[in-house]
Motif scaffolding. Structure first.
Motif, PDB file in Angstrom:
ATOM      1  N   GLU A   5      39.761  44.827  44.780  1.00 21.56           N
ATOM      2  CA  GLU A   5      41.020  44.902  44.959  1.00 21.56           C
ATOM      3  C   GLU A   5      41.066  44.061  46.588  1.00 21.56           C
ATOM      4  O   GLU A   5      42.414  44.052  47.618  1.00 21.56           O
ATOM      5  CB  GLU A   5      41.415  45.857  44.528  1.00 21.56           C
ATOM      6  CG  GLU A   5      41.975  44.728  43.009  1.00 21.56           C
ATOM      7  CD  GLU A   5      40.662  45.794  42.178  1.00 21.56           C
ATOM      8  OE1 GLU A   5      40.194  47.116  43.215  1.00 21.56           O
ATOM      9  OE2 GLU A   5      40.641  45.890  41.381  1.00 21.56           O
ATOM     10  N   ALA A  48      41.757  36.687  39.170  1.00 24.20           N
ATOM     11  CA  ALA A  48      40.628  37.252  38.166  1.00 24.20           C
ATOM     12  C   ALA A  48      40.368  38.435  39.003  1.00 24.20           C
ATOM     13  O   ALA A  48      40.161  39.083  38.024  1.00 24.20           O
ATOM     14  CB  ALA A  48      39.302  36.814  37.070  1.00 24.20           C
ATOM     15  N   VAL A  49      39.321  38.653  39.573  1.00 24.94           N
ATOM     16  CA  VAL A  49      38.693  39.527  40.416  1.00 24.94           C
ATOM     17  C   VAL A  49      39.631  40.064  41.964  1.00 24.94           C
ATOM     18  O   VAL A  49      38.747  41.686  41.786  1.00 24.94           O
ATOM     19  CB  VAL A  49      37.533  38.973  41.539  1.00 24.94           C
ATOM     20  CG1 VAL A  49      36.506  38.468  39.746  1.00 24.94           C
ATOM     21  CG2 VAL A  49      37.478  38.378  42.316  1.00 24.94           C
ATOM     22  N   GLY A 101      42.941  39.064  34.982  1.00 20.29           N
ATOM     23  CA  GLY A 101      42.303  40.054  35.718  1.00 20.29           C
ATOM     24  C   GLY A 101      43.260  41.033  35.420  1.00 20.29           C
ATOM     25  O   GLY A 101      42.606  42.456  35.289  1.00 20.29           O
ATOM     26  N   ARG A 105      41.019  44.644  33.950  1.00 24.25           N
ATOM     27  CA  ARG A 105      41.844  46.170  34.288  1.00 24.25           C
ATOM     28  C   ARG A 105      42.011  46.968  33.254  1.00 24.25           C
ATOM     29  O   ARG A 105      41.490  47.487  33.255  1.00 24.25           O
ATOM     30  CB  ARG A 105      42.416  45.340  35.327  1.00 24.25           C
ATOM     31  CG  ARG A 105      41.715  45.488  36.459  1.00 24.25           C
ATOM     32  CD  ARG A 105      43.045  45.541  37.828  1.00 24.25           C
ATOM     33  NE  ARG A 105      44.155  44.303  38.437  1.00 24.25           N
ATOM     34  CZ  ARG A 105      44.194  43.128  38.583  1.00 24.25           C
ATOM     35  NH1 ARG A 105      42.070  42.687  38.495  1.00 24.25           N
ATOM     36  NH2 ARG A 105      44.276  42.412  38.755  1.00 24.25           N
TER      37      ARG A 105
END
Length: 160
Positions: A5, A48-49, A101, A105
């Motif tokens: 992140e 998403a990442v 994402g 997580r």
């Protein structure tokens, strides 16, 4: 564990430049949809990442590149119906990517909080092998779980 992140916005910006360049080579100057799809995919993956803030920043950069270099020329931003549609596509890609994402997580967190696979394991008795009738040996210090030489206790009986 790496924190991906932390590098979300730079990752997104570099990805936008690469995707816009590839779309340009494929003819996005004549067919603006190439750029829209490529940049929308970049925004979706970034959401998403990485973090939501990085995805939103990437969407803004993607819209600027699409508006200024695909629809417009020489970086001059265009505010037309086509760039309005592009803004909606990038905003939707940001929202869907951020949702994906968050799910990713949450699943990763749930998996990492699951109990140890050997927790509550019992001693395995193999046919024909006599296991000692006493409790498992432990080392002399608390937390010392080393086994003495020749012990018949398997690794499955040791819980970390």
């Amino acid at each position: 564990m790496r924190k991906t992140e932390c590098f979300g916005f730079p990752f997104g910006c570099v990805s936008v430049v690469v995707a816009a360049s590839v779309a340009g080579l494929l003819g996005s100057a004549r067919h603006h949809a190439f750029s829209l799809v490529a940049l929308g995919f970049v925004v979706l993956v970034t959401g998403a990442v990485t973090s939501r803030a990085a995805a939103a920043g990437t969407a803004l950069i993607a819209w600027s590149v699409h508006s200024g270099f695909v629809v417009g020329t020489m970086g001059e931003l265009q505010f037309t119906a086509e760039t309005g549609v592009a803004a909606i596509v990038f905003a939707t890609a940001t929202a869907v990517g951020a949702l994906a994402g968050a799910v990713r997580r949450a699943v990763r967190k749930a998996v990492s909080e699951s109990p140890h696979p050997l927790e509550g394991a019992t001693r395995t008795r193999l046919p024909g092998v006599r296991a000692p009738a006493h409790s498992p040996p432990v080392g002399g210090c608390e937390g010392d779980h080393r086994l003495p030489e020749g012990s018949s206790w398997s690794a499955r009986t040791q819980v970390a």
